[in-house]
Design an enzyme around this catalytic site. Structure first.
Site, PDB file in Angstrom:
ATOM      1  N   LYS A   1      71.763  31.512  53.798  1.00  0.00           N
ATOM      2  CA  LYS A   1      71.969  30.787  55.063  1.00  0.00           C
ATOM      3  C   LYS A   1      71.705  29.286  54.862  1.00  0.00           C
ATOM      4  CE  LYS A   1      71.112  35.009  57.563  1.00  0.00           C
ATOM      5  NZ  LYS A   1      70.739  35.655  58.798  1.00  0.00           N
ATOM      6  N   SER A  11      67.782  42.664  58.437  1.00  0.00           N
ATOM      7  CA  SER A  11      66.378  42.888  58.082  1.00  0.00           C
ATOM      8  C   SER A  11      66.184  43.892  56.953  1.00  0.00           C
ATOM      9  CB  SER A  11      65.567  43.279  59.325  1.00  0.00           C
ATOM     10  OG  SER A  11      65.590  42.231  60.277  1.00  0.00           O
ATOM     11  N   GLU A  69      76.641  44.621  60.113  1.00  0.00           N
ATOM     12  CA  GLU A  69      75.386  43.944  60.419  1.00  0.00           C
ATOM     13  C   GLU A  69      75.145  43.973  61.932  1.00  0.00           C
ATOM     14  OE1 GLU A  69      74.140  40.936  57.228  1.00  0.00           O
ATOM     15  OE2 GLU A  69      75.540  39.930  58.544  1.00  0.00           O
ATOM     16  N   HIS A  99      80.568  36.174  59.828  1.00  0.00           N
ATOM     17  CA  HIS A  99      79.142  36.444  60.043  1.00  0.00           C
ATOM     18  C   HIS A  99      78.821  36.233  61.529  1.00  0.00           C
ATOM     19  CE1 HIS A  99      74.811  36.126  59.956  1.00  0.00           C
ATOM     20  NE2 HIS A  99      74.849  36.739  58.787  1.00  0.00           N
ATOM     21  N   ASN A 124      72.292  36.323  51.187  1.00  0.00           N
ATOM     22  CA  ASN A 124      72.804  35.243  52.038  1.00  0.00           C
ATOM     23  C   ASN A 124      71.656  34.278  52.320  1.00  0.00           C
ATOM     24  OD1 ASN A 124      73.900  33.645  54.036  1.00  0.00           O
ATOM     25  ND2 ASN A 124      74.065  35.286  55.565  1.00  0.00           N
ATOM     26  N   GLY A 127      67.552  39.065  61.163  1.00  0.00           N
ATOM     27  CA  GLY A 127      66.456  38.103  61.240  1.00  0.00           C
ATOM     28  C   GLY A 127      65.393  38.467  62.261  1.00  0.00           C
ATOM     29  N   GLU A 172      76.437  34.915  63.031  1.00  0.00           N
ATOM     30  CA  GLU A 172      75.952  33.582  63.423  1.00  0.00           C
ATOM     31  C   GLU A 172      77.131  32.630  63.628  1.00  0.00           C
ATOM     32  OE1 GLU A 172      73.141  33.194  60.208  1.00  0.00           O
ATOM     33  OE2 GLU A 172      71.887  34.695  61.175  1.00  0.00           O
TER      34      GLU A 172
HETATM   35  P1  PGA Z   1      68.403  39.145  57.556  1.00  0.00           P
HETATM   36  O1  PGA Z   1      69.900  38.541  57.600  1.00  0.00           O
HETATM   37  O2  PGA Z   1      68.312  39.997  56.323  1.00  0.00           O
HETATM   38  O3  PGA Z   1      67.506  37.959  57.513  1.00  0.00           O
HETATM   39  O4  PGA Z   1      68.245  39.963  58.784  1.00  0.00           O
HETATM   40  C1  PGA Z   1      71.022  39.286  57.204  1.00  0.00           C
HETATM   41  C2  PGA Z   1      72.273  38.489  57.396  1.00  0.00           C
HETATM   42  O5  PGA Z   1      72.410  37.790  58.408  1.00  0.00           O
HETATM   43  O6  PGA Z   1      73.187  38.511  56.549  1.00  0.00           O
END
Ligand code: PGA
Length: 252
Positions: A11, A212, A167, A95, A9, A173, A97
């Protein structure tokens, strides 16, 4: 036998030159045959990525789609049919976010899930608890509710051609990762929940872990029995690290 999926992803990252460099790295990467690999660029780069990938073993997905499947008057949105036309195979739905920063409700998530499937794409339904919810002991409840919203509205069979990504929001992140045991416990819970509806579905559906995931922790996470690959954010922006993560999902 579930074929693992590792999904990158990207983003809201990447100017044109960065994307060219990243795809160049992916074209040369050593990727395993027994793992499905997909990348999810920002909308504006989807066509560029599809065109620049010189190999067919990396699929392309979108990070979102509109609530209505076809084209129409919906300023700023991109429809599932348009994404399918660009050769996207997958779409991320729900997601955290988008749930938390952009306020997407379960209803919106269900509509996007339906849109993706109606355009013959596979939704990757993301679920996961916040830090406060985990500390309050509500992890399973939150995940059950998020999955239940789709099952109640669309029926459990809608998950037959879908992927689930667990997740934990506190791990996204942040550099904090759920331990393999913590992640496995939630994955097993999700599979048990689905098994209550359909044993075949529970056995066949892929449940990815995200939060992460890095080259250094991927093998341990993917080694757990109910973790079928990962949804990788930050570490998917580096072709070498991403391919190491993909290899870690192989040969289970
Ligand atoms: P990250 O993000 O690996 O940077 O923690 C994962 C995600 O949000 O899909």
């Amino acid at each position: 036998m579930r074929k693992p999926l590792v999904a990158g992803n990207w983003k809201m990252h990447g100017l044109r030159a960065d994307i060219v460099e990243l795809v160049d790295g992916l074209n040369k990467a050593d990727l395993p045959d027994d793992v499905e690999v997909a990348v999810f660029p920002p909308f504006i780069h989807v066509e560029r990525v599809v065109g620049a990938l010189s190999r067919s073993d990396i699929k392309v997905g979108a990070q979102d789609c509109a609530i209505q499947p076809g084209q129409g008057a919906l300023t700023g949105e991109v429809s599932a049919s348009q994404l399918r036309d660009l050769e996207c195979k997958y779409v991320l739905v729900g997601h955290s976010e988008r749930r938390l920063v952009l306020g997407e409700s379960d209803q919106v998530i269900c509509d996007k899930f339906v849109s993706a499937q109606s355009a013959q794409m596979i939704p990757v339904l993301c679920v996961g608890e916040t830090r406060e919810q985990r500390e309050a002991g509500e992890t399973f409840e939150v995940v059950r509710e998020q999955l239940g919203a789709v099952i109640d509205a669309l029926g459990v069979q809608s998950l037959v051609s879908a992927v689930v990504a667990y997740e934990p929001v506190w791990a996204i992140g942040t550099g904090l990762t759920a331990t393999p045991d913590e992640a496995q416990a939630v994955h097993a819970e999700i599979r048990a929940l689905l098994s209550g509806y359909s044993k075949d579905l529970a056995e066949e559906i892929r449940i990815l872990y995200g939060g992460s995931v890095k080259a250094t922790n991927a093998a341990e996470l993917f080694g757990m029995p109910d973790i079928d690959g990962g949804l990788v954010g930050g570490a998917s922006l580096n072709a070498d690290e991403f391919s190491t993560i993909c290899r870690a999902a192989g040969c289970k």
